[in-house]
Design an enzyme around this catalytic site. Structure first.
Site, mmCIF file in Angstrom:
data_model
loop_
_atom_site.group_PDB
_atom_site.id
_atom_site.type_symbol
_atom_site.label_atom_id
_atom_site.label_comp_id
_atom_site.label_asym_id
_atom_site.label_seq_id
_atom_site.Cartn_x
_atom_site.Cartn_y
_atom_site.Cartn_z
ATOM 1 N N TYR A 53 20.264 45.186 30.707
ATOM 2 C CA TYR A 53 19.766 44.490 31.889
ATOM 3 C C TYR A 53 18.388 43.953 31.540
ATOM 4 O O TYR A 53 17.582 44.658 30.926
ATOM 5 C CB TYR A 53 19.680 45.453 33.080
ATOM 6 C CG TYR A 53 19.552 44.778 34.422
ATOM 7 C CD1 TYR A 53 20.677 44.278 35.067
ATOM 8 C CD2 TYR A 53 18.316 44.637 35.039
ATOM 9 C CE1 TYR A 53 20.565 43.660 36.301
ATOM 10 C CE2 TYR A 53 18.199 44.021 36.281
ATOM 11 C CZ TYR A 53 19.329 43.536 36.904
ATOM 12 O OH TYR A 53 19.224 42.914 38.126
ATOM 13 N N ASN A 151 33.078 46.023 50.641
ATOM 14 C CA ASN A 151 32.585 47.330 51.102
ATOM 15 C C ASN A 151 31.324 47.766 50.371
ATOM 16 O O ASN A 151 30.777 48.836 50.666
ATOM 17 C CB ASN A 151 33.657 48.399 50.927
ATOM 18 C CG ASN A 151 34.055 48.589 49.473
ATOM 19 O OD1 ASN A 151 34.440 47.624 48.816
ATOM 20 N ND2 ASN A 151 33.975 49.803 48.959
ATOM 21 N N ARG A 174 39.795 46.726 48.042
ATOM 22 C CA ARG A 174 40.868 47.248 47.181
ATOM 23 C C ARG A 174 41.621 48.415 47.800
ATOM 24 O O ARG A 174 42.657 48.807 47.277
ATOM 25 C CB ARG A 174 40.274 47.676 45.823
ATOM 26 C CG ARG A 174 39.742 46.502 45.020
ATOM 27 C CD ARG A 174 39.329 46.915 43.621
ATOM 28 N NE ARG A 174 38.946 45.755 42.825
ATOM 29 C CZ ARG A 174 38.613 45.811 41.534
ATOM 30 N NH1 ARG A 174 38.575 46.981 40.911
ATOM 31 N NH2 ARG A 174 38.298 44.716 40.886
ATOM 32 N N TYR A 238 27.479 37.299 41.133
ATOM 33 C CA TYR A 238 26.188 37.974 41.220
ATOM 34 C C TYR A 238 26.196 39.372 40.625
ATOM 35 O O TYR A 238 25.163 40.031 40.558
ATOM 36 C CB TYR A 238 25.695 38.011 42.668
ATOM 37 C CG TYR A 238 26.502 38.878 43.609
ATOM 38 C CD1 TYR A 238 26.177 40.217 43.804
ATOM 39 C CD2 TYR A 238 27.579 38.353 44.309
ATOM 40 C CE1 TYR A 238 26.908 41.019 44.668
ATOM 41 C CE2 TYR A 238 28.305 39.146 45.179
ATOM 42 C CZ TYR A 238 27.972 40.473 45.356
ATOM 43 O OH TYR A 238 28.694 41.260 46.211
#
Length: 322
Positions: A53, A151, A174, A238
């Site tokens: 990251y 969610n 899902r 994203y």
């Protein structure tokens, strides 16, 4: 003071260490000393620990991308926050420590009220949702937006911001047990993703076409999302929860004129817009319109157990005091 240090890039269960570190110095001019209260263990934190990251770190280092704390002291010239105020840590604020020193111009006092655990998650997911809905398509009240991972923290924030702005949401999940939960949270259409999704959506929204699609998963889910967009629609990736490359069909780009973009909250063009988005998100949290289920809360000393829980799934927080 107590903190969690990242000692090397790799498997975070092996490389994160609970330890004592030096206290921050007293706040100088334009600085604020903050006692951290709660900090989430985000997917992006695990990516930081693995070295994949884009947050520059010199190891060993405290990590933690967001959190909520209470002002302990302010330096000379600081007037917009005071001792006792709750504040959100700035993005990539290295929050997994009992105390932290921040530039005052990156902080603002949170409104009174609200659960500190929920506010700890106000620094990344709500502003991400706000910017996703405003920065790529000029949406008007009544427009439809489709998203997967509905969610998730971002997904629930998208539902709340969309309702506030008069937008309608199609929310892909899902697990069927999530459908009534997200409907109660304000999702207009909530369904389990699968081959029947396009027909279901068509029956639910008629001739309308979603203009914006928000993709948190990548992999095959990208193409599943794109097939629900109308001609000329925009898909924004994203996150990459599947850890797979986004799957695209060139025919959608060529014949349906679909645009695919990427979003990263840390990009410099969003820096000036983040404070307002954070404030708006915090207000929605305090009003109860954004609530993320918390799967577990762990002390700093249980960082390895916290990471293992986060890897299994569910939102995990670190409690930084007591």
């Amino acid at each position: 003071m107590r903190a969690v240090l990242l000692t090397a890039f790799g498997n975070p269960i092996d490389t994160l260490k609970f330890t004592e570190v030096p206290e921050p110095p007293p706040p100088g001019p334009g600085e604020v000393l903050v006692a951290m209260l709660f900090a989430p263990l985000d997917f992006s934190d695990l990516l930081v620990a693995r070295g994949i990251y884009p947050v520059p770190l010199t190891l060993p280092s405290v990590i933690g991308n967001e959190g909520v704390g209470r002002v302990m002291a302010v330096g000379r010239g600081v007037t917009h926050v005071k001792a006792g105020d709750r504040v959100l840590a700035p993005l990539h604020g290295l929050t997994w420590a009992e105390r932290a020193l921040y530039p005052a111009d990156r902080l603002f006092a949170l409104p009174v009220g609200g659960d500190a655990r929920q506010l700890a998650m106000a620094g990344i997911n709500p502003p991400t949702a706000a910017l996703l809905l405003s920065e790529y398509v000029d949406l008007k009240p009544g427009d439809w937006v489709v998203q997967n991972a509905a969610n998730s923290g971002v997904g629930r924030s998208v539902i709340a911001f969309a309702k506030k702005r008069g937008l309608h949401t199609i929310n892909l999940v899902r697990r069927p047990e999530l459908v009534p939960e997200l409907q109660a949270a304000g999702g207009d259409v909530v369904l389990v993703d699968g081959p029947d999704a396009p027909a279901y959506v068509k029956g639910a929204i008629g001739a309308a076409s979603p203009r914006l699609g928000l993709d948190a998963i990548a992999g095959p889910s990208t193409q599943s999302l794109i097939r629900l967009l109308g001609p000329g629609g925009t898909a924004v990736l994203y996150s990459q929860l599947s850890r797979e490359p986004a799957a695209l069909d060139g025919r959608d780009l060529i014949f349906r004129r679909i645009t695919v973009r990427g979003f990263w909250q840390g990009a410099p063009e969003f820096a000036a817009k983040l404070p307002a988005a954070m404030r708006e998100g915090a207000e929605l949290i305090i009003a109860g319109q954004i609530q993320v289920p918390i799967a577990g809360v762990y002390p700093l000393s249980a960082i390895k157990e916290a990471v293992a829980h986060a890897e299994r799934g569910g939102k995990v927080l670190l409690q930084l005091q007591g």
